[in-house]
Every structure is written in structure tokens, then in C-alpha cells.
Write a protein that holds these residues in place. Structure first.
Motif, PDB file in Angstrom:
ATOM      1  N   ARG A   1      34.834  98.912 125.149  1.00  0.00           N
ATOM      2  CA  ARG A   1      35.451 100.014 124.379  1.00  0.00           C
ATOM      3  C   ARG A   1      34.556 100.456 123.236  1.00  0.00           C
ATOM      4  N   ALA A   2      33.976  99.471 122.529  1.00  0.00           N
ATOM      5  CA  ALA A   2      33.138  99.807 121.373  1.00  0.00           C
ATOM      6  C   ALA A   2      31.969 100.684 121.818  1.00  0.00           C
ATOM      7  N   VAL A   3      31.375 100.322 122.932  1.00  0.00           N
ATOM      8  CA  VAL A   3      30.187 101.042 123.389  1.00  0.00           C
ATOM      9  C   VAL A   3      30.566 102.364 124.061  1.00  0.00           C
ATOM     10  N   GLU A   4      31.540 102.301 124.950  1.00  0.00           N
ATOM     11  CA  GLU A   4      31.841 103.481 125.762  1.00  0.00           C
ATOM     12  C   GLU A   4      32.657 104.530 125.004  1.00  0.00           C
ATOM     13  N   GLU A   5      33.689 104.049 124.282  1.00  0.00           N
ATOM     14  CA  GLU A   5      34.611 105.014 123.676  1.00  0.00           C
ATOM     15  C   GLU A   5      34.241 105.341 122.232  1.00  0.00           C
ATOM     16  N   GLN A   6      33.798 104.303 121.485  1.00  0.00           N
ATOM     17  CA  GLN A   6      33.537 104.553 120.070  1.00  0.00           C
ATOM     18  C   GLN A   6      32.075 104.859 119.786  1.00  0.00           C
ATOM     19  N   ASN A   7      31.256 104.814 120.842  1.00  0.00           N
ATOM     20  CA  ASN A   7      29.818 105.079 120.678  1.00  0.00           C
ATOM     21  C   ASN A   7      29.175 104.213 119.609  1.00  0.00           C
ATOM     22  N   LEU A   8      29.691 103.001 119.456  1.00  0.00           N
ATOM     23  CA  LEU A   8      29.137 102.111 118.441  1.00  0.00           C
ATOM     24  C   LEU A   8      28.026 101.254 119.026  1.00  0.00           C
ATOM     25  N   HIS A   9      27.205 100.736 118.159  1.00  0.00           N
ATOM     26  CA  HIS A   9      26.293  99.667 118.553  1.00  0.00           C
ATOM     27  C   HIS A   9      27.098  98.379 118.400  1.00  0.00           C
ATOM     28  N   ALA A  10      26.629  97.267 118.971  1.00  0.00           N
ATOM     29  CA  ALA A  10      27.467  96.068 118.892  1.00  0.00           C
ATOM     30  C   ALA A  10      26.643  94.852 118.513  1.00  0.00           C
TER      31      ALA A  10
ATOM     32  N   LEU B   1      19.367  93.136 122.707  1.00  0.00           N
ATOM     33  CA  LEU B   1      18.426  92.258 121.993  1.00  0.00           C
ATOM     34  C   LEU B   1      19.108  90.905 121.814  1.00  0.00           C
ATOM     35  N   ASP B   2      18.796  89.970 122.713  1.00  0.00           N
ATOM     36  CA  ASP B   2      19.451  88.660 122.695  1.00  0.00           C
ATOM     37  C   ASP B   2      18.660  87.692 121.803  1.00  0.00           C
ATOM     38  N   GLU B   3      19.296  86.599 121.429  1.00  0.00           N
ATOM     39  CA  GLU B   3      18.689  85.538 120.604  1.00  0.00           C
ATOM     40  C   GLU B   3      18.096  86.132 119.318  1.00  0.00           C
ATOM     41  N   PHE B   4      18.812  87.073 118.730  1.00  0.00           N
ATOM     42  CA  PHE B   4      18.330  87.780 117.534  1.00  0.00           C
ATOM     43  C   PHE B   4      18.153  86.837 116.344  1.00  0.00           C
ATOM     44  N   ASP B   5      18.910  85.732 116.339  1.00  0.00           N
ATOM     45  CA  ASP B   5      18.803  84.773 115.219  1.00  0.00           C
ATOM     46  C   ASP B   5      17.432  84.110 115.174  1.00  0.00           C
ATOM     47  N   ARG B   6      16.697  84.150 116.288  1.00  0.00           N
ATOM     48  CA  ARG B   6      15.383  83.501 116.300  1.00  0.00           C
ATOM     49  C   ARG B   6      14.311  84.329 115.603  1.00  0.00           C
ATOM     50  N   VAL B   7      14.586  85.615 115.448  1.00  0.00           N
ATOM     51  CA  VAL B   7      13.569  86.507 114.850  1.00  0.00           C
ATOM     52  C   VAL B   7      13.270  86.079 113.419  1.00  0.00           C
ATOM     53  N   GLN B   8      11.996  85.898 113.123  1.00  0.00           N
ATOM     54  CA  GLN B   8      11.597  85.492 111.765  1.00  0.00           C
ATOM     55  C   GLN B   8      11.312  86.705 110.887  1.00  0.00           C
TER      56      GLN B   8
ATOM     57  N   ASN C   1      19.335 105.756 112.616  1.00  0.00           N
ATOM     58  CA  ASN C   1      18.843 107.033 113.156  1.00  0.00           C
ATOM     59  C   ASN C   1      19.581 107.418 114.430  1.00  0.00           C
ATOM     60  N   LEU C   2      19.754 106.438 115.315  1.00  0.00           N
ATOM     61  CA  LEU C   2      20.421 106.728 116.592  1.00  0.00           C
ATOM     62  C   LEU C   2      21.850 107.213 116.336  1.00  0.00           C
ATOM     63  N   SER C   3      22.539 106.547 115.400  1.00  0.00           N
ATOM     64  CA  SER C   3      23.927 106.931 115.109  1.00  0.00           C
ATOM     65  C   SER C   3      23.975 108.308 114.462  1.00  0.00           C
ATOM     66  N   ASP C   4      23.135 108.503 113.441  1.00  0.00           N
ATOM     67  CA  ASP C   4      23.190 109.767 112.690  1.00  0.00           C
ATOM     68  C   ASP C   4      22.865 110.969 113.578  1.00  0.00           C
ATOM     69  N   GLN C   5      21.970 110.768 114.545  1.00  0.00           N
ATOM     70  CA  GLN C   5      21.562 111.908 115.387  1.00  0.00           C
ATOM     71  C   GLN C   5      22.294 111.935 116.719  1.00  0.00           C
ATOM     72  N   SER C   6      23.311 111.090 116.877  1.00  0.00           N
ATOM     73  CA  SER C   6      24.085 111.000 118.129  1.00  0.00           C
ATOM     74  C   SER C   6      23.187 110.904 119.359  1.00  0.00           C
ATOM     75  N   ILE C   7      22.180 110.085 119.279  1.00  0.00           N
ATOM     76  CA  ILE C   7      21.274 109.872 120.417  1.00  0.00           C
ATOM     77  C   ILE C   7      21.960 108.927 121.409  1.00  0.00           C
ATOM     78  N   PRO C   8      21.910 109.230 122.714  1.00  0.00           N
ATOM     79  CA  PRO C   8      22.683 108.425 123.674  1.00  0.00           C
ATOM     80  C   PRO C   8      22.037 107.070 123.987  1.00  0.00           C
ATOM     81  N   VAL C   9      21.630 106.378 122.960  1.00  0.00           N
ATOM     82  CA  VAL C   9      21.025 105.052 123.122  1.00  0.00           C
ATOM     83  C   VAL C   9      21.777 104.102 122.192  1.00  0.00           C
ATOM     84  N   GLN C  10      22.269 103.004 122.760  1.00  0.00           N
ATOM     85  CA  GLN C  10      23.006 102.053 121.922  1.00  0.00           C
ATOM     86  C   GLN C  10      22.355 100.679 121.992  1.00  0.00           C
ATOM     87  N   ILE C  11      22.427 100.000 120.879  1.00  0.00           N
ATOM     88  CA  ILE C  11      21.786  98.682 120.793  1.00  0.00           C
ATOM     89  C   ILE C  11      22.867  97.611 120.727  1.00  0.00           C
ATOM     90  N   VAL C  12      22.724  96.599 121.555  1.00  0.00           N
ATOM     91  CA  VAL C  12      23.652  95.468 121.518  1.00  0.00           C
ATOM     92  C   VAL C  12      22.838  94.230 121.147  1.00  0.00           C
TER      93      VAL C  12
END
Ligand SMILES: Nc1ncnc2c1ncn2[C@@H]1O[C@H](COP(=O)(O)OP(=O)(O)OP(=O)(O)O)[C@@H](O)[C@H]1O
Ligand SMILES: [Mg+2]
Length: 440
Positions: A104-113, A214-221, A235-246
Motif C-alpha cells: 500500500r505504501a508503495v503502490e497507493e501512497q507513492n512513498l519510499h519505504a 537497498l538491503d543491509e543498509f545498516d552495514r553502510v559506513q 528529489n524523487l518525491s518532490d518531482q514525482s519521479i516514478p522511482v521508489q526506494i525501499v
């Protein structure tokens, strides 16, 4: 002879076994004597070498007389996979509400997760199953597992190399470039990629939706990398670009994972992956039973559920060991004794993975306090992201066990809630203590 071998090989037949080996034995009381190795007295053998128990060859090939056992073991390996995330939705137990929230978050609310939770709770499995569902719905999905050295530029070059020019607004699907299999990466500038450059490129997408995992994000130093992701999300949200990041990673809450990038909180849905309910763990075992053609008695199933404390990893580990021990007994029914030996094997594995300091802390504590006395704290820690509440001052028994655990280095005071709480210095110690108590 050679032709027979070739034909047998092509037909997948195994060559006839070599004649049984013979050994020359010279007993003290007699002259030389030739005997078959299998007739040798027990003490005349050196300890036999351990063997693999199932064949790596394709299960469908005709094999030895113990082929049925072989096949059962192979099925079991695929039924419970404690060392690998689930990829196949037929093995994905429970978590339906979490999956619905994510969709729902991704499809309906166009949110990143942002998917967050304790280690081994099933975040990667959730991403894999979610990716499969998204691909079914014709999303372009790109999965990346982050590491300590992850950097923005190479990751996004690789991601855009998977997005066909077919979906670029400036290229006709029948254009030469699109037909040649060109990708968005072909259009990127040579200079180091920045969030602005990559969003300009992604803004030209049309006729599709892209999901970047982007999995295992906690490992990023690199804090720079995290900040770049935050800027990109903005940027993606502000410009309504059809790319979402999880994003997925180990964390007790959303803030922990996004500590350096609080600016994007409004643009993302936080999806917690907490301990499974007991019924979900039962479903996990039930799916494993179906896949392995084994059954667990009701008591054995209850014992696995109790040992797991909501962790799909622990449930899979104990169930796999227990089922393997049942097969060793030549039984297709897993009983409580198998679960007990499974827990014993799991204990060994947990201990081996602990650092030497934690092993020492554990030894010091257990020299003084039996595991069953620490069990309530361990259980609380497993259910509560390693945290243990100080408890009421009148509960002197609990206070005493906590004091011993602190002395041993197993628990440390946690100041975050007014100093009344404690946390396990290593969560595998909590798991070890709980599993040890399950055997008492
Ligand atoms: N819904 C599920 N159904 C069945 N098994 C599951 C499920 N979720 C996770 N598992 C099992 O639990 C174990 C851990 O899963 P996974 O690797 O997805 O967890 P994780 O949270 O990504 O772990 P980590 O924190 O180490 O990255 C795996 O063995 C996986 O097979
Ligand atoms: Mg993971």
C-alpha cells in the motif's frame, strides 16, 4: 568396457561398486589371515571418516539403494533454509499484514519505504517476496545488497544499467538505440554521479515504475552515501519521479537507520519487521513439513515454537536440525527428542559464532547462575531487541540475576530510559541462554 562406462554415464547410471576392500590383519594369536574389512572387529578400525549424507547429484538421477533417504535429505535442505533468505513465496510464512502495508505504501501512497527490525527477522526474505510481487505487476525492480564500502556512483550506474531505454521519454521504443538494448546508464555523464544528476536522468522515465531495493543498509559506513540516498529520495518525491526506494536494515526503530538523514522522514513509510506470532512460526514449520514430506508431532512443533521466540531464523535452524536427526533415526516423524537434539546442535552453532569476549562472559555467568534462572531475561531480550527492563525493586530474585549478569559482562546498564533498563551486550548470548534453558 569403456563403451559400457560411457553409455552408463550418458544414462546417468552409476558404475557397479568396486569389490569390497580386503584388509590384511595379523592377530597376535594366529598366523596371517585375510579378512573382509566389514568383518574386522570394532577396535581394529581407525575411527571412520565422516561422510556427506546426501548426494550433490541431481535428485532425479537414478542412484544408490539409499536413494530415498538421499532424496528426503535433499528435500529437507530446501524445506528449512536457516542460512538463506526465502525467495520462493511458497516458503514465505506469515507476514501478510506487513506485506500489505508495504504494498500500500508503495503502490497507493507513492512513498519510499524503510523496512527495519532485529537481525534474522526476515527483512531480506520480505524484500525478495515483495520484489517478486512487484515484478508480477510489471515494475522494474533492482535489488542491491549494501556493504561497508558501498558508494553512490557505482551502485547507481549498475542500477541504471538495468533500466532499458525503451522507457526513456526521448527514445521511441522502435528507435535504433532502444532496439539495440540500450539502457539509461548509456546516457549518464562520465563525472561522478550525484543525487541531482541521477534524478535528472530518472525524471525522463515514462511508462513504467521502478523500485530500487537497498538491503543491509545498516552495514553502510559512509555518511556521504546515506546523505546522498536521502537527497535522492527527496528529489524523487518532490518531482514525482516514478522511482521508489525501499531500504532494509537492522534497527530497533526508523530513527536508528536514518540517524544521519532525518530530513526524509515524511517521505518514507516505516515498516517494522518484528518477531513472528506463534501461529506464523507454526505456519513456517507446516510449510517445511509439506516441502520435506516429514511431520512434526504436536509436542515437537510446540517445542520449536517455544525455542524460536518469534525468530524465523531460529525456528528454521532448530526445525532443520531436528528433522535431520529424525531422518538419522530412519523416521519421518519428528519428535520432541529430535527437537532437543536439534536445540543442542543449534546451541553449538550459536556459541561458535560468538566472539571470544562474549564466550567468556557467558562462561563466567553460567559458572554462577543456571540457565533457567536467566531464562526470563533472555526471553525478554529476544523479544525486545536485546533490552531488559530493570523490574520492580521488590523483585529481589530478578535484581540479583541482573546484578550477576552485569558483573559477568552479559548485561550492561542502558541509560536511554532513565537508567532503569539493561541490554544484552551480545544478542547471541541471549539466544544461547534461552536455548540452553529450553533443554532443562
Ligand atoms: N516469512 C518467512 N517464512 C519462512 N522463513 C522465513 C521468513 N522470514 C525469514 N525466514 C527465514 O529466517 C531466516 C532469516 O531471514 P532473512 O535473511 O530474510 O532475515 P534478515 O532480517 O534479512 O536477516 P539479517 O538481519 O541477518 O539481514 C532465513 O533462514 C529465512 O529463510
Ligand atoms: Mg538481511
Amino acid at each position: 568396457m569403456i563403451w559400457t562406462r560411457i553409455v552408463n554415464f550418458l544414462l546417468g547410471r552409476r558404475p557397479a561398486p568396486p569389490p569390497e576392500r580386503v584388509a590384511l590383519v595379523v592377530p597376535a594369536h594366529a598366523g596371517p589371515l585375510i579378512r573382509r574389512a566389514s568383518e574386522l572387529p570394532e577396535d581394529a578400525h581407525a575411527a571412520p571418516l565422516p561422510r556427506f549424507r546426501s548426494s550433490a547429484a541431481d535428485a532425479s538421477r537414478p542412484a544408490r539403494s539409499d536413494r530415498q533417504l538421499d532424496q528426503r535429505r535433499q528435500k529437507l535442505q530446501r524445506a528449512f533454509t536457516p542460512s538463506q533468505p526465502v525467495r520462493d513465496e511458497r516458503r514465505f510464512a506469515g507476514r501478510k499484514e506487513t506485506l500489505v502495508s508495504l504494498i500500500r505504501a508503495v503502490e497507493e501512497q507513492n512513498l519510499h519505504a524503510v523496512i527495519f527490525g532485529d537481525r534474522g527477522m526476515g527483512k531480506t526474505s520480505m524484500l525478495h517476496v515483495f520484489s517478486r510481487l512487484a515484478r508480477e505487476a510489471r515494475y522494474i525492480v533492482r535489488y542491491t545488497s549494501c556493504s561497508e564500502t558501498s558508494e553512490f556512483d557505482p551502485i547507481f550506474r549498475a542500477i541504471t544499467a538495468d533500466i532499458p531505454l525503451l522507457y526513456h521519454a526521448d527514445f521511441d521504443p522502435t528507435s535504433e538505440e532502444a532496439e539495440r538494448g540500450g539502457t539509461l546508464a548509456d546516457l549518464l555523464p562520465e563525472q561522478t554521479l550525484t543525487p541531482v544528476r541521477i534524478s535528472e536522468s530518472l525524471a525522463r522515465l515514462s511508462g513504467t515504475r521502478v523500485l530500487i531495493m537497498l538491503d543491509e543498509f545498516d552495514r553502510v559506513q559512509s555518511i556521504d552515501f546515506k546523505r546522498s540516498i536521502a537527497e535522492l529520495i527527496k528529489n524523487l518525491s518532490d518531482q514525482s519521479i516514478p522511482v521508489q526506494i525501499v531500504i532494509a536494515g537492522v534497527a530497533g526503530n526508523l530513527n536508528e537507520l536514518l540517524e544521519h538523514i532525518p530530513s526524509i522522514r515524511r517521505n518514507v513509510a516505516g515498516i517494522p519487521v518484528t518477531g513472528m506470532a506463534d501461529d506464523e512460526v507454526r505456519e513456517l514449520i507446516h510449510m517445511g513439513e509439506g516441502a520435506s514430506d516429514l511431520t512434526f508431532t504436536d509436542e515437537a512443533r510446540d517445542d520449536v515454537v517455544n525455542a524460536a521466540q518469534g525468530s524465523p531464523y531460529v525456528a528454521g535452524l532448530v526445525a532443520q536440525y531436528a528433522a535431520s536427526d529424525a531422518l538419522d533415526r530412519d523416521s519421518t516423524e519428528v519428535e520432541t527428542r529430535d527437537v532437543h537434539s536439534g536445540i543442542t546442535r543449534a546451541l553449538g552453532e550459536v556459541k561458535v559464532r560468538m566472539g571470544p569476549a562474549s564466550q567468556l562472559h557467558l562462561r563466567v555467568l553460567l559458572a554462577d547462575v543456571p540457565p533457567e534462572a536467566v531464562a526470563p531475561l533472555a526471553q525478554e531480550g529476544l523479544r525486545n531487541f536485546g533490552m531488559v527492563h530493570g523490574g520492580s525493586p521488590s523483585d529481589t530474585k530478578r535484581a540479583m540475576v541482573i546484578a550477576r549478569a552485569v558483573e559477568a559482562g552479559v548485561l550492561a546498564a542502558d541509560q536511554s530510559h532513565g537508567g532503569r533498563d539493561f541490554r544484552f551486550t551480545d544478542d547471541s548470548v541471549a539466544l544461547y541462554l534461552w536455548l540452553a534453558a529450553c533443554l532443562v
